[in-house]
Design an enzyme around this catalytic site. Structure first.
Site, PDB file in Angstrom:
ATOM      1  N   HIS A  58     -87.393  36.560  81.082  1.00 34.74           N
ATOM      2  CA  HIS A  58     -88.474  35.586  81.051  1.00 34.74           C
ATOM      3  C   HIS A  58     -88.671  35.142  82.494  1.00 34.74           C
ATOM      4  CE1 HIS A  58     -87.493  34.826  76.571  1.00 34.74           C
ATOM      5  NE2 HIS A  58     -88.503  35.657  76.694  1.00 34.74           N
ATOM      6  N   GLU A  79     -87.469  31.829  83.890  1.00 33.47           N
ATOM      7  CA  GLU A  79     -86.068  31.429  83.689  1.00 33.47           C
ATOM      8  C   GLU A  79     -85.273  32.109  84.803  1.00 33.47           C
ATOM      9  OE1 GLU A  79     -85.224  32.341  79.552  1.00 33.47           O
ATOM     10  OE2 GLU A  79     -87.015  31.244  78.927  1.00 33.47           O
ATOM     11  N   HIS A 107     -80.678  34.027  80.516  1.00 29.39           N
ATOM     12  CA  HIS A 107     -81.891  33.226  80.297  1.00 29.39           C
ATOM     13  C   HIS A 107     -81.658  31.774  80.708  1.00 29.39           C
ATOM     14  CE1 HIS A 107     -84.447  35.966  77.736  1.00 29.39           C
ATOM     15  NE2 HIS A 107     -83.343  36.668  77.882  1.00 29.39           N
ATOM     16  N   GLU A 118     -77.700  31.411  78.028  1.00 34.42           N
ATOM     17  CA  GLU A 118     -78.663  30.395  78.462  1.00 34.42           C
ATOM     18  C   GLU A 118     -77.923  29.547  79.481  1.00 34.42           C
ATOM     19  OE1 GLU A 118     -81.764  30.274  77.349  1.00 34.42           O
ATOM     20  OE2 GLU A 118     -81.659  31.615  75.615  1.00 34.42           O
TER      21      GLU A 118
HETATM   22 ZN   LIG Z   1     -85.548  33.184  77.769  1.00 33.52          ZN
END
Ligand SMILES: [Zn+2]
Ligand SMILES: *[C@@H]1O[C@H](CO)[C@@H](O)[C@H](O)[C@H]1NC(C)=O
Ligand SMILES: *[C@@H]1O[C@H](CO)[C@@H](O)[C@H](O)[C@H]1NC(C)=O
Ligand SMILES: *[C@@H]1O[C@H](CO)[C@@H](O)[C@H](O)[C@H]1NC(C)=O
Ligand SMILES: *[C@@H]1O[C@H](CO)[C@@H](O)[C@H](O)[C@H]1NC(C)=O
Length: 476
Positions: A87, A90, A239, A334
């Protein structure tokens, strides 16, 4: 005199090279390209840059290969990968992967024994950005009103660009982590019908787009090819927007009903251990009562890990594709509440993640490993390794070598190819236990299932050998 000054210059260059500092800054595409090239020049014996292809806007999807045997798979040596910035907005993963590459180069040259072992025993591939177009968009983007960067809906640059000339406004393109083949529904059906439990093939309608996802973006196709081309064993996809380690499956078995149901994959125990290898070594991820949650869920108080579907269901994620279409086990990390934090915070993100990044890579050496060979001592490619009680097989690589991640313990393991099988007891440990197999002669123990006549396995092996040959011709 001339001689000494030459020596001095050489000495100064050497010192400059060895002590080149890591700049904890953002790297746009030009800077990313430069820093990867320079680091490869600093560590030419163990690092080289390659590309898996170009993005819609013509940027390379760079990969740094790190190995003491560049350009080649070493029989018996597992391959590992990190992917960042899928992404485009990110960005912490992208930057800490750049720092990780520089750190490995420096520490290797400084003689750090841990880093030297890692590089000597592993082939590592690091792709700091899978969506370089999205990153450039996100970096240049100024929200028109009251920027709220921690807002979950802050999406500018998340997507990859459409490649069909359609207008792209930074909020409307392909979500690469919803764009991989959706194989979960297939495997959930196969679980009931004893169908295939590994290396599922991509449905035909995937290529043109179907009810589940848009047609694959160029970046998706390139990364799919990459995943299937190398004998990757372990991987993580970096991410931002939360702080946790997320593991398969990502899609509820009853989707769209109960979209947040814990959805075990056959290797649930292995994935929990892998995820904890990251979260427990991380500076904040699993620090319950110390770390402020990003939103309402306090993931730090559940060891910093979550099953994907238990958090929220998604289709077409990269981690489930790795698990269901290849031998590779992948989790999704994340790494920050704020997807695009201020540059001054990057050094702290690096400090929080450094040890976790290393410990997670070291996990590629856990479980069991070995070779499957024929009676002439030749490695057998594509032999199937099955572990009793775990409905997910892996296969051997080109040289007959395999790696089977498992939590420590004793397992009944079967290798099979061409109608031959051998079953053994293997011991999995944090340093992988070696468990080799020999096929093509009558097994030392009779196969537990069918007592086929000696002619049968031979016939089957020729049929399968021809099938394998045809398959290898058809493969891209
Ligand atoms: Zn993401
Ligand atoms: C990339 O970053 C460098 C260094 O900050 C800067 O000089 C250059 O203008 C940037 N390029 C683009 C296209 O933004
Ligand atoms: C930013 O977004 C968060 C989460 O949606 C919200 O709670 C907060 O009030 C927002 N802040 C501002 C300044 O808009
Ligand atoms: C996004 O793209 C779709 C077609 O792919 C289009 O119908 C829609 O209007 C676009 N939305 C925006 C906000 O640009
Ligand atoms: C598999 O079988 C279970 C139990 O009979 C059933 O509830 C489930 O719907 C089946 N799943 C699929 C995908 O067929």
């Amino acid at each position: 005199m001339a001689f000494t000054s030459v020596l001095t210059v050489v000495g100064l260059l050497f010192v400059a090279v060895v002590t080149a500092n890591i700049d904890y800054v953002y790297h746009n595409y030009t800077e990313l390209t430069r820093v990867l090239g320079e680091t490869a020049l600093q560590c030419p014996g163990i690092m080289q840059v390659y590309t898996v292809g170009t993005s819609v806007q013509g940027r390379e999807l760079w990969v740094m290969e790190i190995s003491d045997n560049l350009g080649d798979h070493e029989p018996g040596e597992p391959e590992f990968k990190y992917v960042g910035n899928m992404h485009g907005n990110e960005v912490v993963g992208r930057e800490i992967l750049v720092y990780l590459i520089q750190y490995i180069c420096q520490q290797y040259q400084a003689g750090d024994s841990r880093i030297r072992s890692l590089v000597h025993e592993t082939r590592i591939h690091i792709m700091p950005s899978m969506n370089p177009d999205g990153f450039e968009y996100a970096e240049a983007y100024t929200p028109p009103t009251n920027p709220n960067e921690t807002d979950w809906t802050y999406l500018a640059g998340r997507y990859s660009f459409f490649d069909n000339g359609e207008r792209y406004d930074g909020f409307n393109g392909t979500d690469l982590n919803r764009n991989f083949p959706e194989l979960n529904t297939l495997v959930y059906r196969y679980e009931n019908t004893s169908g295939p439990n590994h290396h599922l093939s991509v449905p035909d309608d995937f290529w043109t787009g179907n009810t589940v996802s848009l047609a694959p973006a160029p970046e998706t196709k390139l990364v799919m090819d990459w995943i299937l081309r190398y004998p990757f064993v372990l991987s993580a996809n970096l991410h931002g927007g939360e702080v946790l380690a997320n593991y398969p499956y990502d899609l509820s078995r009853t989707y769209p009903n109960n979209p947040t149901a814990y959805t075990r994959c056959p290797d649930d125990e292995v994935f929990r251990e892998l995820s904890k290898a990251y979260s427990l070594a991380h500076g904040t991820m699993a620090k319950c009562g110390v770390t402020q949650p990003c939103y309402t869920d306090d993931f730090a108080c559940q060891d910093g890990i979550t099953n994907g579907a238990a958090w929220y269901s998604t289709t077409g994620c990269m981690q489930d594709f790795n698990y269901l279409a290849s031998n590779c086990f992948e989790i999704t990390l994340e790494l920050s509440c704020n997807k695009f934090p201020p540059e001054a915070e990057l050094v702290q993100f690096w400090e929080d993640n450094r040890e976790a990044l290393l410990q997670y890579m070291e996990k590629v050496h856990s479980g069991i490993k070995g070779f499957v060979r024929d009676t002439n001592n030749n490695g057998i490619a594509d032999a199937v390794i099955s572990v009793r009680g775990i409905n997910h097989d892996v296969t051997t690589a080109r040289d007959g070598d395999y790696w089977r991640l498992l939590v420590p313990g004793t397992y009944r393991v079967t290798a099979s190819w061409g109608g031959w099988t051998q079953e053994k007891t293997c011991t999995a440990a944090n340093r992988a236990g070696v468990c080799d197999f020999v096929l093509g002669a009558p097994p030392t123990q009779p196969p537990s299932t069918s007592a086929a006549s000696p002619a049968m396995p031979l016939m089957w092996s020729s049929v399968l050998a021809i099938a394998a040959l045809v398959f290898s011709w058809l493969r891209p």
